[in-house]
Design an enzyme around this catalytic site. Structure first.
Site, mmCIF file in Angstrom:
data_model
loop_
_atom_site.group_PDB
_atom_site.id
_atom_site.type_symbol
_atom_site.label_atom_id
_atom_site.label_comp_id
_atom_site.label_asym_id
_atom_site.label_seq_id
_atom_site.Cartn_x
_atom_site.Cartn_y
_atom_site.Cartn_z
ATOM 1 N N ASP A 72 0.671 -1.182 0.070
ATOM 2 C CA ASP A 72 -0.150 0.214 -0.059
ATOM 3 C C ASP A 72 0.800 1.221 0.016
ATOM 4 O O ASP A 72 1.805 1.478 0.887
ATOM 5 C CB ASP A 72 -0.838 0.129 1.089
ATOM 6 C CG ASP A 72 -1.579 1.043 1.374
ATOM 7 O OD1 ASP A 72 -2.656 1.573 0.476
ATOM 8 O OD2 ASP A 72 -1.665 1.976 2.372
ATOM 9 N N THR A 105 -2.942 5.325 -3.927
ATOM 10 C CA THR A 105 -1.898 6.093 -3.333
ATOM 11 C C THR A 105 -0.776 5.806 -4.052
ATOM 12 O O THR A 105 0.208 6.867 -4.180
ATOM 13 C CB THR A 105 -1.884 5.628 -1.871
ATOM 14 O OG1 THR A 105 -1.772 4.016 -1.996
ATOM 15 C CG2 THR A 105 -3.099 5.928 -1.060
ATOM 16 N N THR A 106 -0.336 4.573 -4.530
ATOM 17 C CA THR A 106 0.770 4.244 -5.152
ATOM 18 C C THR A 106 0.658 5.014 -6.633
ATOM 19 O O THR A 106 1.878 5.548 -7.073
ATOM 20 C CB THR A 106 0.808 2.953 -5.541
ATOM 21 O OG1 THR A 106 0.972 2.102 -4.331
ATOM 22 C CG2 THR A 106 2.221 2.374 -6.106
ATOM 23 N N ASP A 403 -9.376 -0.335 1.971
ATOM 24 C CA ASP A 403 -9.074 0.440 0.637
ATOM 25 C C ASP A 403 -10.355 0.144 -0.163
ATOM 26 O O ASP A 403 -10.772 1.013 -0.787
ATOM 27 C CB ASP A 403 -8.009 0.055 0.003
ATOM 28 C CG ASP A 403 -6.673 0.584 0.471
ATOM 29 O OD1 ASP A 403 -6.919 1.397 1.352
ATOM 30 O OD2 ASP A 403 -5.388 0.116 -0.010
#
Length: 543
Positions: A72, A105-106, A403
């Site tokens: 994550d 997020t990545t 998520d």
């Protein structure tokens, strides 16, 4: 104090205390920021996509030597100690992405890094950062419109919308630890979210009503969705283990005054009888408090703090179930689920709203006992019980499921969906390339660089899967040029395929947030041409 002139002949003042401090300016500052941001992007670059690699995060403090395994982006970047301001900007946008949408997020960190990688080449070609920023703004506007045009809204059809939610959850979980059970966990997440959607409006989905309970043992496939609310606590000794038509009083109050607690003081007595009288007075005080609690008409009492022996015995004699040490989050969530108030004083029962549920009972999960509240007043409340081989597996499974729940919550609020697998990035890059041909000046170079950064996203995803990225991305460009705008990467067969057929769907909200956040952050970093590190003024001797 001294007067200095910069490279443009403008005067500025350097204070005496700052003359020895470091200062980087001009092109050197721009390149330093780009290098720092690229290094942060490279940390999570290999974690992008369904075949991305995991990272081990090992804490090295004296009190904490714990280890966690995750891919994550927000979790990884949050754990990195940073000293560079530009690098902190990338961490911040990953955190914002996590808070706003929960997924991507990545992607946001990697895309920002790719934009700055392209900007570095333009800066080396003597193109001014402001010109690059202007070109990026035009490209962002075109990409945003192309993204909007490619989106689909099925919120009017419940069956199709539920299918979209399932596909979005499955796509999100594809890059997580639970990828081999993604269909099962996607169904759990969709079922939980749809319970919330049935009861309330789509703009007010409260994820606090979905509790995630981790229990080591078994395997991930043994996880399940429990209707109602689970409390990982125990019932008092000698009290009923099951209560139907429960009236629940939720409290945050001290229930330990049956013991004398006078610190730093001395009580002089002339006989042991007086000591017994003092203890009896304390016990009477507690009995009166218990009477006030029972006057509320409750048959279940849940307290955030400890419940000591005397009140526990009193409640057992009256047939009231008492549960102690429900942590603060548990108490707040219980109040929301059962529709009750959290109280600290008990003098006015008429002002207190009791929580309600059909049954409160003790059940077994694996080898552990937990308390189940079924048929809660808030009918949408539910608990997801996660099973797994170790605490590391459970922690990562919880992050993955969180998520998925967050992205589904965002999709219910903004129901548009788009194709995944690098499809939309190729689509946006193609739209920008068409506009580049009609744009005069150096801005066109910046726009072309923006399109290249977008095409790098499917290229990185293919690289992380061990495939020939150059071959796949060129095939993808050719398909899109031929009008097949729903084609993307099939990462399980190493080819390109129609994403609508494969069911690879992403949330419009998530991709939009990635696009805007990364563009704004990259522009902000690029516009910095001076880095001044100023230590606080030293206190002079004698003051």
């Amino acid at each position: 104090m001294s007067l200095i002139y910069d490279e443009y002949g403008r005067p500025f003042v350097i204070l005496k205390e700052q003359q020895a401090k470091s200062r980087v300016k001009g092109l050197e500052a721009v390149k330093a920021n780009i290098i720092a941001a690229k290094s942060i992007s490279n940390i999570v670059r290999t974690s992008l996509g369904p075949k991305g690699m995991d990272k081990i995060l090992q804490r090295v403090t004296e009190t904490d030597q714990s280890v966690s395994v995750t891919n994550d982006g927000a979790t990884i970047l949050r754990s990195v100690m940073l000293d560079n301001a530009a690098a902190k900007v990338l961490v911040d946008i990953a955190k914002v992405q996590d808070d706003e949408v929960g997924d991507g997020t990545t992607s946001v960190a990697v895309f920002c890094g790719e934009l700055l990688r392209e900007a570095e080449q333009l800066v080396n070609a003597r193109i001014h950062p402001q010109t690059i920023a202007d070109g990026w703004r035009i490209a962002t506007r075109i990409a945003r419109q192309a993204l909007l045009d490619s989106s689909v809204d099925n919120s009017g059809d419940d069956e199709k919308f539920r299918q979209d939610l399932f596909r979005i959850a499955r796509t999100t979980l594809s890059s997580k630890l639970v990828t081999y059970e993604k269909d099962y966990f996607a169904k759990l997440a969709v079922d939980a979210i749809m319970r919330l959607k049935k009861e309330g409006s789509s703009d007010n989905l409260n994820l606090d009503l979905i509790q995630i309970l981790k229990k080591p043992g078994g395997q991930l496939r043994d996880s399940y969705l429990e209707d109602g609310f689970l409390l990982d606590k125990s019932i008092g000794v000698g009290q009923p283990k099951k209560v139907t038509n429960a009236k629940i009083l939720i409290a945050n109050t001290s229930m330990d005054t049956d013991k004398i607690k006078i610190y730093g003081s001395r009580v002089k007595v002339d006989s042991m009888t007086k000591v017994a009288e003092i203890e009896e007075a304390e016990k009477n005080k507690m009995r009166q408090k218990c009477d006030k609690i029972m006057n509320h008409g409750c048959n279940v009492f849940i307290n955030r703090q400890l419940i000591y022996n005397l009140p526990e015995t009193i409640f057992a004699e009256k047939g009231i179930m008492a549960i102690e040490h429900a942590d603060f989050d548990g108490v707040e969530r219980l109040a929301a689920v059962t529709g009750g108030d959290v109280v600290s004083t008990f003098d006015h029962p008429e002002l207190v709203t009791l929580g309600e549920c059909e049954v409160v009972e003790e059940i077994m999960i694996g080898e552990d006992k937990v308390i189940r509240l079924g048929g809660c007043k808030s009918g949408e409340a539910c608990s997801i019980v996660l099973r797994g081989a170790s605490s590391h597996v459970l922690d990562e499974a919880e992050r993955s499921l969180h998520d998925a729940l967050c992205i589904l919550q965002a999709t219910v609020k903004e129901p548009r969906s788009i194709c995944g697998g690098g499809c939309t990035e190729t689509l946006m890059a193609q739209a920008i390339d068409r506009e580049v041909e009609n744009t005069p000046g150096k801005k066109a170079l910046a726009m072309a660089a923006y399109a290249r950064a977008l095409r790098q996203m499917p290229s990185i995803i293919a690289d992380n899967g061990g495939y020939d990225s150059a071959e796949l991305v060129t095939q993808l460009r050719a398909k899109h040029a031929a009008g097949h705008s729903t084609y993307g990467l099939d990462m399980y067969n190493g080819t390109i395929a129609d994403m609508t057929t494969l069911g690879v769907t992403e949330s419009y909200k998530s991709k939009y947030q990635v696009l805007m956040s990364a563009s704004e952050a990259a522009e902000m970093i690029l516009r910095v041409d001076d880095i001044i590190k100023c230590a606080p003024r030293q206190r002079e001797q004698g003051y």
